[in-house]
Design an enzyme around this catalytic site. Structure first.
Site, mmCIF file in Angstrom:
data_model
loop_
_atom_site.group_PDB
_atom_site.id
_atom_site.type_symbol
_atom_site.label_atom_id
_atom_site.label_comp_id
_atom_site.label_asym_id
_atom_site.label_seq_id
_atom_site.Cartn_x
_atom_site.Cartn_y
_atom_site.Cartn_z
ATOM 1 N N CYS A 132 0.818 -1.227 0.000
ATOM 2 C CA CYS A 132 0.000 0.000 0.000
ATOM 3 C C CYS A 132 0.848 1.273 0.000
ATOM 4 O O CYS A 132 0.329 2.363 -0.202
ATOM 5 C CB CYS A 132 -0.961 -0.001 1.183
ATOM 6 S SG CYS A 132 -2.063 -1.416 1.165
ATOM 7 N N HIS A 265 -3.172 7.360 2.282
ATOM 8 C CA HIS A 265 -3.611 6.036 1.830
ATOM 9 C C HIS A 265 -5.036 5.795 2.347
ATOM 10 O O HIS A 265 -5.360 6.114 3.489
ATOM 11 C CB HIS A 265 -2.658 4.971 2.371
ATOM 12 C CG HIS A 265 -3.133 3.581 2.117
ATOM 13 N ND1 HIS A 265 -3.568 3.167 0.879
ATOM 14 C CD2 HIS A 265 -3.251 2.509 2.942
ATOM 15 C CE1 HIS A 265 -3.929 1.893 0.963
ATOM 16 N NE2 HIS A 265 -3.757 1.479 2.202
ATOM 17 N N ASN A 295 -10.143 0.004 0.001
ATOM 18 C CA ASN A 295 -8.684 0.053 -0.010
ATOM 19 C C ASN A 295 -8.177 -0.587 -1.308
ATOM 20 O O ASN A 295 -8.302 -1.793 -1.501
ATOM 21 C CB ASN A 295 -8.171 -0.708 1.216
ATOM 22 C CG ASN A 295 -6.662 -0.672 1.342
ATOM 23 O OD1 ASN A 295 -5.960 -0.275 0.407
ATOM 24 N ND2 ASN A 295 -6.160 -1.083 2.493
#
Ligand code: UT7
Length: 338
Positions: A132, A265, A295
Site C-alpha cells: 500500500c 492512503h 482500499n
C-alpha cells in the site's frame, strides 16, 4: 577524483525539480455495495453487514474487476488519462514505474506490459512492490530519476486487482479492499514540484499484513491469500503516518500549516481522521475516497489525488501531502507543489 570534476560526455544534466503535470485514474465498472457483498457472503455462511463495515471502516462500496481484467489493463487506461491531462504523448515518456502487488505475471513486469500498450517505446519500465506504500515508493524513485536528469517525462502508476488475492470467506479482510488504478505524469521543471520525500520499511513486522504463499515446483506453497492483524496494522499506521508527515515538512523547510491538502492512503476513515487530527489538518483539507473505492492498495493515493484534482479541490500551486502505509511493513510520504 575532485568533487568539481567535469560531467562525462553523454551524462544527463540534473534539473532542479520534478512536477506532477497530469493525473488519471481507472476503476472497473462493477460497483459492489456493502449490502450486495453481505448478501453474497451470507450465501456462503459468512456474516457481515453494511453497518459493521461503515462504522469500522467508512467503506460503503468498492469496484471489483471482472474475471480476466488485470492490473496492466487498469493501469494502461489510467495512464492514458494522465497523459491526456498532461498534454504529452506516450512517445515522450522516458520512464514508467508501476507500483503493484497484484502484477499480471511473475514476469514480464506490469510496467513493460503497459509500456507496450501505450507504445511508449523510448521509456524504461519496471515494477515496484511496496504494497500500500507502493505508489509513494514509485513516485519517489521517479522523482529521483527526473532530478538527476535521467528522465524528463516519467509516468508513475499504482494498479491493483486485490480482489484476486482475497479470501472471500475471511470477513475480517475481504470487505476492506477494491480494485483500480491511478497514474501521474512527472516532468522536469525549473520550479517545485516534489519538495520532499521520505520512505521507510520495517521488515521485522512482515506478519501483521502479508500474502505469504507462492507457486513453486508446480504447487502452491504457503498461504497465498492476504492475511492481516487488523488492530496491529491500525495502531502502526496511525503512529507512522504522524511521524513521516513531520519528517517531510521538515525536509522541505515548511510547516504543517503550509499543507493545503492531505491525501493519505485510503484504508480506513478512522485512520485517516486520526492522522488528520494528530497533524492538525482540518477535515475539509483531507481527501477521502475510501467510502467509494475501499482500499485499493498502491492505487489508492493516485486515485484520491486524481478525484480531488478533477473535482476542482486541488489546484495548481497547492501544496499536497501524499502518504502511504501498508505491508512490508512499509510507509512513506511525498510533499509536492501541484
Ligand atoms: O492497506 C493496509 C493498511 N490496512 C489497514 O490500515 C487496516 C487497519 N485495520 C483496520 O482498519 C481495522 O482494524 C479493521 C477494519 C480491519 C477491523 O476493525 P476493528 O475495529 O479493529 O475490529 P476487530 O478486528 O477488533 O473486530 C471486532 C469484531 C470481532 O468480533 P468479536 O471478536 O468482537 O466478537 C470480529 O470478529 O468484529 C468482527 N468482525 C466483523 N463483523 C462483521 C470482523 N470483521 C467483520 C465483518 N463483519 N466484516
Amino acid at each position: 577524483m575532485s568533487a568539481t570534476a567535469a560531467r562525462p560526455a553523454g551524462n544527463p544534466a540534473p534539473t532542479a525539480w520534478s512536477r506532477i503535470i497530469g493525473t488519471g485514474s481507472c476503476l472497473p465498472e462493477r460497483v459492489v455495495s456493502n449490502d450486495e457483498l453481505a448478501a453474497e457472503m451470507a450465501q456462503r455462511g459468512v456474516e457481515t453487514s453494511d453497518s459493521w463495515i461503515v462504522e469500522r471502516t467508512g467503506i460503503r462500496q468498492r469496484h471489483l474487476a471482472e474475471r480476466g481484467v488485470t492490473s496492466s489493463q487498469l493501469g494502461t487506461e489510467a495512464a492514458r488519462r494522465a497523459l491526456q491531462d498532461a498534454g504529452i504523448e506516450a512517445a515522450d515518456l522516458d520512464l514508467i514505474v508501476v507500483a503493484t502487488s497484484t502484477p499480471d505475471f511473475v514476469f514480464p513486469s506490469t510496467a513493460c506490459l503497459i509500456q507496450a500498450n501505450l507504445g511508449a517505446s523510448k521509456a524504461a519500465a519496471f515494477d515496484v512492490q511496496a504494497v500500500c506504500t507502493g505508489f509513494i515508493y514509485a513516485l519517489t524513485i521517479a522523482d529521483s530519476f527526473v532530478r538527476i536528469g535521467r528522465a524528463r517525462n516519467a509516468l508513475v502508476i499504482g494498479a491493483e486487482v486485490f480482489s484476486r488475492i482475497l479470501d472471500w470467506n475471511d470477513r475480517s479482510t475481504c470487505v476492506l479492499f477494491g480494485d483500480g488504478a491511478g497514474a501521474v505524469v512527472l516532468q522536469a521543471s525549473a520550479e517545485p514540484g516534489v519538495m520532499a520525500a521520505k520512505l521507510h520499511a520495517d521488515g521485522s513486522q512482515t506478519k501483521i499484513l502479508c500474502a505469504a504463499g507462492n507457486v513453486a515446483y508446480g504447487e502452491v506453497i504457503g498461504d497465498p491469500f492476504l492475511r492481516m492483524e487488523g488492530q496491529a496494522v491500525f495502531k502502526q499506521a496511525v503512529t507512522v503516518l504522524d511521524r513521516v508527515a513531520h519528517e517531510v515538512v521538515e525536509e522541505a523547510g515548511v510547516t504543517l500549516a503550509d499543507v493545503d491538502w492531505l491525501v493519505p492512503h485510503q484504508a480506513n476513515v478512522r485512520i485517516i481522521n486520526a492522522t488528520a487530527k494528530r497533524l492538525g489538518v482540518p477535515a475539509e483539507r483531507v481527501v477521502s475516497t475510501v467510502d467509494l473505492h475501499a482500499n485499493t492498495s498502491a492505487a489508492s493515493v493516485p486515485l484520491a489525488l486524481d478525484a480531488a484534482r478533477r473535482d476542482g479541490r486541488i489546484k495548481r500551486g497547492d501544496t499536497v501531502m501524499l502518504q502511504g502505509v501498508g505491508g512490508g511493513f512499509t510507509w512513506g510520504a511525498v510533499l509536492a507543489r501541484m
